[in-house]
Design a protein around this motif. Structure first.
Motif, PDB file in Angstrom:
ATOM      1  N   LEU A  83       0.965  -1.371   0.044  1.00  0.00           N
ATOM      2  CA  LEU A  83      -0.034   0.060  -0.149  1.00  0.00           C
ATOM      3  C   LEU A  83       0.816   1.326   0.051  1.00  0.00           C
ATOM      4  N   SER A  84       1.879   1.216   0.688  1.00  0.00           N
ATOM      5  CA  SER A  84       2.816   2.594   0.791  1.00  0.00           C
ATOM      6  C   SER A  84       3.332   2.528  -0.594  1.00  0.00           C
ATOM      7  N   LEU A  85       4.027   1.902  -1.170  1.00  0.00           N
ATOM      8  CA  LEU A  85       4.554   1.958  -2.424  1.00  0.00           C
ATOM      9  C   LEU A  85       3.572   2.543  -3.367  1.00  0.00           C
ATOM     10  N   LEU A  86       2.348   1.873  -3.596  1.00  0.00           N
ATOM     11  CA  LEU A  86       1.316   2.287  -4.466  1.00  0.00           C
ATOM     12  C   LEU A  86       0.863   3.823  -4.352  1.00  0.00           C
ATOM     13  N   GLU A  87       0.973   4.111  -2.694  1.00  0.00           N
ATOM     14  CA  GLU A  87       0.371   5.519  -2.408  1.00  0.00           C
ATOM     15  C   GLU A  87       1.601   6.437  -2.867  1.00  0.00           C
ATOM     16  N   LEU A  88       2.892   6.107  -2.794  1.00  0.00           N
ATOM     17  CA  LEU A  88       4.170   6.599  -3.277  1.00  0.00           C
ATOM     18  C   LEU A  88       3.928   6.967  -4.769  1.00  0.00           C
ATOM     19  N   LEU A  89       3.933   5.997  -5.510  1.00  0.00           N
ATOM     20  CA  LEU A  89       3.528   6.214  -6.950  1.00  0.00           C
ATOM     21  C   LEU A  89       2.392   7.159  -7.163  1.00  0.00           C
ATOM     22  N   ASP A  90       1.289   6.974  -6.701  1.00  0.00           N
ATOM     23  CA  ASP A  90       0.112   7.574  -6.640  1.00  0.00           C
ATOM     24  C   ASP A  90       0.554   9.414  -6.407  1.00  0.00           C
ATOM     25  N   GLY A  91       1.177   9.456  -5.408  1.00  0.00           N
ATOM     26  CA  GLY A  91       1.709  10.839  -4.780  1.00  0.00           C
ATOM     27  C   GLY A  91       2.372  11.629  -5.927  1.00  0.00           C
ATOM     28  N   LEU A  92       3.387  10.648  -6.519  1.00  0.00           N
ATOM     29  CA  LEU A  92       4.386  11.182  -7.455  1.00  0.00           C
ATOM     30  C   LEU A  92       3.617  11.705  -9.046  1.00  0.00           C
ATOM     31  N   LEU A  93       2.763  10.844  -9.020  1.00  0.00           N
ATOM     32  CA  LEU A  93       2.011  11.230 -10.214  1.00  0.00           C
ATOM     33  C   LEU A  93       0.975  12.098  -9.953  1.00  0.00           C
ATOM     34  N   GLU A  94       0.746  12.645  -8.765  1.00  0.00           N
ATOM     35  CA  GLU A  94      -0.257  13.880  -8.739  1.00  0.00           C
ATOM     36  C   GLU A  94       0.669  15.023  -8.624  1.00  0.00           C
ATOM     37  N   ASP A  95       2.002  14.730  -8.473  1.00  0.00           N
ATOM     38  CA  ASP A  95       2.754  16.154  -8.520  1.00  0.00           C
ATOM     39  C   ASP A  95       3.121  16.708  -9.836  1.00  0.00           C
ATOM     40  N   ALA A  96       2.696  18.075  -9.893  1.00  0.00           N
ATOM     41  CA  ALA A  96       2.763  18.828 -11.098  1.00  0.00           C
ATOM     42  C   ALA A  96       4.095  18.435 -12.089  1.00  0.00           C
ATOM     43  N   GLU A  97       5.127  18.530 -11.402  1.00  0.00           N
ATOM     44  CA  GLU A  97       6.396  18.413 -12.063  1.00  0.00           C
ATOM     45  C   GLU A  97       6.835  16.938 -12.079  1.00  0.00           C
ATOM     46  N   ARG A  98       6.814  16.329 -10.929  1.00  0.00           N
ATOM     47  CA  ARG A  98       7.565  14.733 -10.865  1.00  0.00           C
ATOM     48  C   ARG A  98       6.629  14.015 -11.813  1.00  0.00           C
ATOM     49  N   GLY A  99       5.206  14.147 -11.651  1.00  0.00           N
ATOM     50  CA  GLY A  99       4.430  13.038 -12.320  1.00  0.00           C
ATOM     51  C   GLY A  99       4.860  12.757 -13.818  1.00  0.00           C
ATOM     52  N   PRO A 100       4.696  13.840 -14.612  1.00  0.00           N
ATOM     53  CA  PRO A 100       5.042  13.637 -16.003  1.00  0.00           C
ATOM     54  C   PRO A 100       6.632  13.045 -16.184  1.00  0.00           C
ATOM     55  N   ALA A 101       7.430  13.463 -15.317  1.00  0.00           N
ATOM     56  CA  ALA A 101       8.922  12.907 -15.494  1.00  0.00           C
ATOM     57  C   ALA A 101       8.578  11.447 -15.079  1.00  0.00           C
ATOM     58  N   LEU A 102       8.087  11.061 -14.300  1.00  0.00           N
ATOM     59  CA  LEU A 102       7.935   9.607 -13.942  1.00  0.00           C
ATOM     60  C   LEU A 102       7.205   8.847 -14.835  1.00  0.00           C
ATOM     61  N   ALA A 103       6.247   9.311 -15.418  1.00  0.00           N
ATOM     62  CA  ALA A 103       5.613   8.603 -16.613  1.00  0.00           C
ATOM     63  C   ALA A 103       6.344   8.456 -17.751  1.00  0.00           C
ATOM     64  N   SER A 104       6.987   9.464 -18.223  1.00  0.00           N
ATOM     65  CA  SER A 104       7.837   9.642 -19.512  1.00  0.00           C
ATOM     66  C   SER A 104       9.148   8.772 -19.136  1.00  0.00           C
ATOM     67  N   GLY A 105       9.809   8.575 -18.039  1.00  0.00           N
ATOM     68  CA  GLY A 105      10.993   7.804 -17.744  1.00  0.00           C
ATOM     69  C   GLY A 105      10.764   6.575 -17.743  1.00  0.00           C
TER      70      GLY A 105
END
Length: 1130
Positions: free
Chosen positions: A881-903
């Motif tokens: 759960l913590s890891l999935l919440e971590l990914l969700d939080g990163l994807l919600e970030d305005a700058e880090r979300g696109p970077a994570l998805a593209s990378g």
């Protein structure tokens, strides 16, 4: 007898009427008619008054015969052996009958006679004038003193009034004799309280009769005198004798007087106690100690000591003054250590300021300081002017012998809560120190100076770093420092032991004394760190705030004055992973306070390196205080010690404890911040310092992020379809919680400080935003400095946290040239274990503080590390759960979300988000699936992935949906065909545990169709829309509305080219819900049909016309038919 009866009122008036005064005649007011009784006559002879008689007369034969006649006329039980001559004999004749009545068997007669005697002697009457001092001296003090023995005998009378009168006559007569002697000046000046020689010699004759009777009545146990007023008179009579009688005569009766004083000190009447204390002062001033008082000194001290704790402050003050006189007179050192020191120990925190000041002043005097005396009587301790007190002088003694025992009692006063008392105590300590140093120099015939003195500026910084406050105005005097430093070996063990006493008052006293001792000892404490540091670590968690605050002040003093080379290795040994061996070498084995330690926190385990959580917390508190004071004092911090300090803070047991316990986390943050403040630029000069400190800060910041996420998880926000992402509200709540956390803000600020120190070493340039934050003092520091650190230590993050294929690539080299292998060697005591709390916290903080470019570079390794954990059903559900919440939080970030998805690309969906969607039984597995669907909703809702990647996730190569239509029929039964996202999504649409999971799955289906719907195959479409139809019959209307949204997206994605048959099936399944009882469902179903009318007007219109007449809400059908007609007309 009258025949009338008296009324009750008349009888009452007669009973209450004042009695008529009976005329009494004769001696002692006796009624006439008692003549003939033995010793009593009614004949009264009035003699001339004393004023009319000549003051001097020759001794003639007639006077001699008259005297003889007077002697022959004396009769009764108190017949004198010899009669005074002249005026005294005549005056005695007027009192003889009254004196005889003092021994009468009748109690009333004795009481009346005693009162009459007192009145005649001191007031007089018409027949007998008041006695003059000369007459009183002749009657009471000069042999044969005819009135003395009757009065002494009456001291044991059974009538209290008689005993009181006897003592009153002795007291008033003695005072009159002394006053007359002082006025006449027969024995010299009376300035020092001495009396004339005549008065002294006269009172000497009284001792033989009075003192033994006093001792019999009030000197032996059990006490014979029951009346406290009479006991007080006995003590007052003793005080008069001790003040006026000659010392040689008093010395002979010293044992009896000492016994009387002991009973007076033990008496329950406060006035008696105070009077007895005054008597002790007089005795010490006038009597030779060795001859008169030394034998009784122990008894007097034993009786005096309890009065130091009396409830009345005046009694305590008098007891201190008496104790001052006894010790100053020459009390042996053995008695001082055995009786005086234990009795005075509680007085240092007495509730009365005057008592404390008197005690401190007395202590200073005993130790050789020429302080003012504690009482007016003690001011005359030098002896008396008539030569009688010469023998009372104590033999010269070395005051330094008293210093080791008495100095701790005086040091307590320097930290007194009253500023005036604290200033007085400090002056006294400095005065004692000056006297001690002078005596030491005189004994060694040389003047010693402090060796190795530091520069004045450095010493001023050390004193300022101690944060001493009042009463210290600067550095204490040189003599006091030398004295405490020389005696610290003796003083420290009792103080350290006192920190663990059961009672809070004793612990407070020990902490106060220890602080003052360390302030005066300065760097002399370096030789005692093995004993001192464990005591500080144990006492820092005392339940009494006053004790803990004084202990922390002691820590600051040690950190400011003692070199880091002395205390830092010991503290690091205590914190190291091999605590059992290192603590034995360092001597630090802190014992947790029983009041603050629970069973769950005191058990040592492998995760904490052998230390309990309480012990680790206490050690970190002391270390943080030492670092803070050393930094303020600008002490030298050798680079090897700095590197060792950073490594100790970043050890695995330390970070594991910080991840699980808030107390350890808070103190570790304080220690890290103080380390950065002290080290300055040196913290970033070497990688073996910067990297461990960065890891510690990541751990601390990640723990705060985890705490915020846990708080949000405890109060979940229901999923609302149509939001940008399912975790938006949760992410906003977590961000607000982190911003409100002082620890999180402090950790970010520390990262900025460390980044500024590293800029000269690393390859990253200075960041203007971070400098602006530091200069403006922003409440929430920018993450730019933290992002620089992630860029700088990317190699370690890849190697230690994300142990995947990326660690062998060129991306494993940090901008400053630090390779992944080299970064791993910088933390030999830390091994990340994917899945544990430490790894999770550090990873979370690293990703949340990394720059978008760093996130993109770390994304492949992140997915490779996270995927196996979230997809393994045997892993702890909390980790998944913590890891999935971590990914969700990163994807919600305005700058880090696109970077994570593209990378991460396609692997983010297929390797990280799809494996947790596999159905497993149980509520916990359902919670994991919900977290995965939520993250997938955020990813698709923000349109972060490439549509082609989404299509590949839905229809992976080799799957049935990806095959040509002609080949799908044969491959439908192939068991080895890969499954895409749709089967997992349809399973979530049919979830039984959570309504929100079905709701989120509908939202994911909608976003999936909007992103990749036009490119989906017919097989995927045929598999999807029947599942959406099922959700239209869901028990919750919110799910039905969300299913309509997904169907609307399906129709839009299928377009006009979609086959009429499937389109008709779809429309037929939706039409019935336009007549639902819920208007929201009706409107949602109508919106689907309106979209279908735009794409397939003919099919839609035909299906609606079939059911219009049966519907209650025909207006919805009319709206759809109108849309179909308009479309056909176009």
């Amino acid at each position: 007898m009258s025949g009338t009866k008296k009324s009750v009122d008349e009888i009452w008036k007669e009973l209450n009427a004042p009695k008529k005064t009976t005329q009494r005649t004769g001696v002692a007011g006796l009624a006439v008619g008692l003549g003939g009784l033995p010793g009593i006559t009614s004949i009264v002879r009035t003699l001339p008054s004393a004023s009319s008689m000549p003051s001097t007369a020759p001794a003639t034969a007639s006077s001699t015969s008259h005297t003889a006649h007077g002697a022959a006329s004396v009769s009764g039980p108190h017949q004198a052996a010899a009669v005074p001559t002249g005026d005294a004999a005549a005056y005695l004749a007027t009192l003889q009958r009254t004196i005889n009545c003092l021994a009468d068997p009748d109690r009333g007669l004795r009481r009346t006679a005693a009162s009459t005697l007192q009145d005649k002697l001191f007031k007089g009457d018409a027949a007998t004038p008041a006695a003059t001092p000369a007459q009183l001296r002749a009657l009471l003090a000069e042999p044969p003193a005819p009135l003395l023995r009757p009065l002494v005998a009456m001291m044991s009378d059974s009538v209290e009034r008689c005993r009181a009168v006897a003592l009153t006559v002795l007291l008033d007569g003695g005072k009159a004799i002394v006053d007359a002697a002082q006025e006449q000046g027969t024995a010299g000046a009376a300035a020092g309280g001495a009396v004339g020689a005549g008065g002294v010699e006269a009172l000497a004759a009284v001792l033989a009769d009075v003192v033994p009777e006093m001792a019999r009545r009030f000197g032996a146990l059990p006490v014979q005198e029951p009346a406290e007023e009479v006991r007080l008179q006995i003590i007052q009579l003793a005080a008069l004798l001790l003040e006026a009688a000659p010392p040689p005569a008093l010395t002979r009766f010293a044992p009896d007087l000492a016994a009387v004083l002991c009973r007076g000190l033990e008496d329950g009447f406060p006035d008696i106690k105070k009077a007895a204390c005054s008597c002790i002062e007089s005795a010490c001033r006038r009597l030779p100690f060795s001859e008169a008082l030394e034998a009784a000194a122990e008894r007097l001290l034993t009786s005096l000591a309890p009065n130091l704790q009396h409830q009345h402050s005046r009694v305590r003050l008098a007891a201190i003054q008496a104790l001052d006189a006894l010790v100053a007179a020459g009390t042996p050192m053995s008695l001082v250590e055995g009786a005086v020191v234990p009795a005075l120990r509680p007085v240092g925190h007495d509730r009365a300021q005057q008592v404390r000041e008197a005690a401190f002043t007395a202590l200073a005097r005993w130790m050789g300081h020429d302080a003012p005396s504690t009482s007016p009587a003690a001011a005359a301790a030098a002896g008396e002017g008539d030569g009688a007190g010469v023998g009372a002088q104590a033999a010269p003694r070395d005051a330094r012998a008293y210093v080791p025992s008495l100095l701790p009692l005086l040091l307590i006063g320097v930290s007194d809560p009253q500023p005036g008392t604290a200033e007085l105590a400090l002056r006294l300590v400095e005065g004692v120190g000056a006297a001690w140093a002078a005596a030491e120099d005189a004994a060694s015939a040389s003047t010693s100076a402090e060796a190795g003195g530091a520069a004045a500026e450095e010493l001023a910084l050390r004193v300022a770093a101690c944060s001493l406050g009042a009463p210290y105005g600067g550095r204490p005097g040189d003599g006091a420092r030398r004295m405490v430093r020389a005696l610290l070996t003796e003083q420290l063990p009792p103080l350290v032991k006192g920190l663990s006493e059961w009672t809070a008052g004793l612990r407070v006293a020990a902490a106060r004394g220890l602080h003052t001792s360390l302030v005066l000892a300065e760097d002399g404490a370096a030789a005692h760190l093995k004993q001192l540091l464990p005591a500080l670590c144990s006492a820092i968690a005392d339940e009494e705030v006053e004790v803990a605050s004084h202990v922390m002040a002691c820590v600051h003093v040690v950190g400011a004055h003692v070199s880091a080379e002395d205390w830092l290795p010991r503290m690091l040994d205590a914190l190291s992973a091999t605590t059992s061996a290192a603590a034995a070498a360092s001597g630090i084995t802190p014992v947790a306070d029983a009041a603050t330690t629970g069973a769950s926190t005191t058990t040592a385990g492998p995760s904490t390196g052998g230390m309990s959580i309480t012990q680790r917390t206490q050690t970190l508190v002391v270390l943080s205080g030492l670092l803070h004071a050393a930094g303020r004092a600008r002490r030298r911090l050798p680079p090897p010690l700095l590197a060792r300090l950073a490594a100790a803070l970043a050890e695995e047991p330390m970070l594991a404890a910080a991840a699980e316990h808030g107390a350890v986390r808070q103190q570790l943050l304080a220690a890290t911040v103080n380390t950065l403040s002290w080290a300055g630029a040196a913290a970033g000069a070497a990688a073996d310092v910067a990297l461990p400190l960065h890891v510690v800060l990541l751990q601390l910041y990640g723990s705060e992020l985890a705490a915020a996420a846990a708080a949000v998880r405890a109060a979940p926000v229901p999923f609302v379809g149509g939001q940008r992402g399912s975790g938006a509200a949760a992410a906003a709540a977590a961000a607000a919680a982190v911003a409100a956390s002082p620890s999180a803000v402090a950790a970010l600020g520390a990262m900025g400080t460390l980044a500024a120190a590293c800029r000269g070493r690393g390859g990253t340039a200075g960041n203007a935003d971070a400098e602006a934050d530091a200069s403006s003092g922003a409440a929430v520091p920018s993450t730019s400095g933290a992002a620089e650190l992630v860029d700088l230590h990317r190699g370690w993050i890849l190697s230690a946290l994300l142990d995947g294929p990326a660690t062998t690539t060129a991306a494993a080299t940090a901008p400053d040239g630090l390779t992944a292998a080299g970064a791993l060697l910088l933390l030999p005591g830390w091994r990340a274990r994917p899945g544990d709390a430490t790894w999770m916290c550090v990873l979370r903080a690293a990703l949340h503080t990394a720059s978008p470019a760093a996130v993109a570079g770390l994304a492949p390794a992140l997915v490779a590390a996270v995927g196996p954990l979230v997809g393994d059903k045997d892993q702890p559900a909390s980790l998944r759960l913590s890891l999935l919440e971590l990914l969700d939080g990163l994807l919600e970030d305005a700058e880090r979300g696109p970077a994570l998805a593209s990378g991460a690309g396609l692997a983010l969906i297929t390797d990280a988000l799809m494996p947790p969607l596999v159905w497993h039984a149980g509520k916990t597995a359902a919670a994991v699936r919900y977290a995965a669907v939520t993250a997938l909703a955020t990813l698709l809702g923000r349109r972060l992935p490439d549509p082609q990647h989404v299509l590949l996730a839905v229809e992976p190569p080799g799957s049935v949906a990806a095959l040509p239509p002609v080949a799908q029929a044969g491959a439908a039964t192939a068991a080895a065909a890969p499954q895409g996202l749709l089967p997992l999504l349809t399973a979530s649409l049919d979830e039984d545990w959570y309504t929100d999971l079905r709701l989120a799955a509908c939202y994911v289906a909608e976003q999936l169709l909007e992103v990749a719907g036009p490119a989906l195959s017919d097989a995927s479409r045929r598999a999807l829309y029947p599942e959406l139809h099922k959700r239209l019959d869901d028990a919750h209307n919110s799910v039905r509305v969300a299913a309509c949204g997904a169907l609307r997206a399906f129709v839009r994605a299928a377009g006009p080219a979609y086959c009429d048959t499937n389109s008709g099936y779809l429309v037929a399944g939706v039409i019935i819900h336009m007549d639902d009882s819920d208007p929201a469902v009706q409107e949602a179903a109508c919106s689907v049909l309106l979209e279908a009318a735009a794409m397939k007007p003919g099919v839609t219109g035909a299906e609606v016309r079939k059911v219009r007449d049966r519907f209650r809400s025909k207006h919805y059908c009319d709206r759809v038919l109108a849309a179909c007609g308009d479309k056909q007309q176009q």
